[in-house]
Design a protein around this motif. Structure first.
Motif: not given
Length: 230
Positions: A210-230
């Motif tokens: 993610w650090r090397s990617r372009k930021l996805p357009d998420m400003n003012k858009r409903p979003a869900i985030f999930i943290i996990g392990r590989a």
């Protein structure tokens, strides 16, 4: 318990047709937002003027002492439809309060089938669907938010439990930045934006990617985030 779409579009695309029959049989609705609920029911087609329906609001501004008044019509014999702003009522939603009241009074509660952004994000994430936790909104204060992220990450890495959370849409970009700066490079992160909408975006990758990617357009858009392990 009446689900409603979580993105713009025809309701039939995400809700079973029998839901419409149930809605058309009800005259009393407890809703998170009257304006949104009226618009949704208008699209469903109630077969009578929306003005003939009765609406009562139950949201974050409602004094929970008022819930007994909201359920009073049900105790007098009326059927009641509970509608959230989006998705499933009672899940990450104030509607749970009237459901609890219904159980206290021995009133039957019937959940209808519909979309859940939480479970749809998990379904599409590739993360652990056997063990997961929904943590709701993160703290607003930056230091507390980072502390919460690290706590979720620790659980994900040590227990293998997928950690699901949401944020107010206008704070998505800042949250994403906090995750990139504070989570471990190998931790997995799912970003799911506008689920079921035309601009749906769902991707899972390690933080280092993610650090090397372009930021996805998420400003003012409903979003869900999930943290996990590989």
């Amino acid at each position: 318990m009446i689900p409603c779409p979580i993105a713009e579009g025809e309701w039939e695309r995400v809700l079973p047709a029998p839901n419409g029959d149930v809605m058309r049989s009800i005259n009393y609705f407890v809703v998170e937002n009257t304006r949104t609920a009226r618009r949704f029911l208008s699209k469903v087609g109630m077969g009578r003027p929306i003005e003939t329906l009765t609406f009562a609001e139950l949201n974050e501004h409602t004094d929970l002492r008022e819930v007994e008044q909201l359920i009073k019509p049900v105790l007098e014999g009326a059927d009641c439809g509970v509608i959230s702003e989006a998705g499933l009522p009672g899940v990450a939603d104030p509607g749970a309060a009237i459901v609890a009241a219904a159980h206290r009074h021995g009133v039957k509660v019937v959940p209808l089938v519909g979309p859940s952004s939480i479970l749809m994000a998990l379904m599409a994430s590739g993360q652990n669907g056997q063990s997961f936790a929904f943590n709701g909104y993160l703290p607003i204060k930056p230091a507390e938010r980072v502390q919460a992220l690290r706590r979720f990450e620790k659980r994900a890495l040590t227990e293998g439990q997928a950690q699901i959370f949401i944020e107010a849409p206008y704070r998505n970009v800042k949250l994403f930045d906090d995750m990139l700066k504070n989570l471990a490079a190998e931790s997995m992160l799912t970003v799911a934006v506008d689920i079921s909408g035309e601009e749906e975006f769902i991707q899972t990758a390690p933080i280092k990617v993610w650090r090397s990617r372009k930021l996805p357009d998420m400003n003012k858009r409903p979003a869900i985030f999930i943290i996990g392990r590989a």
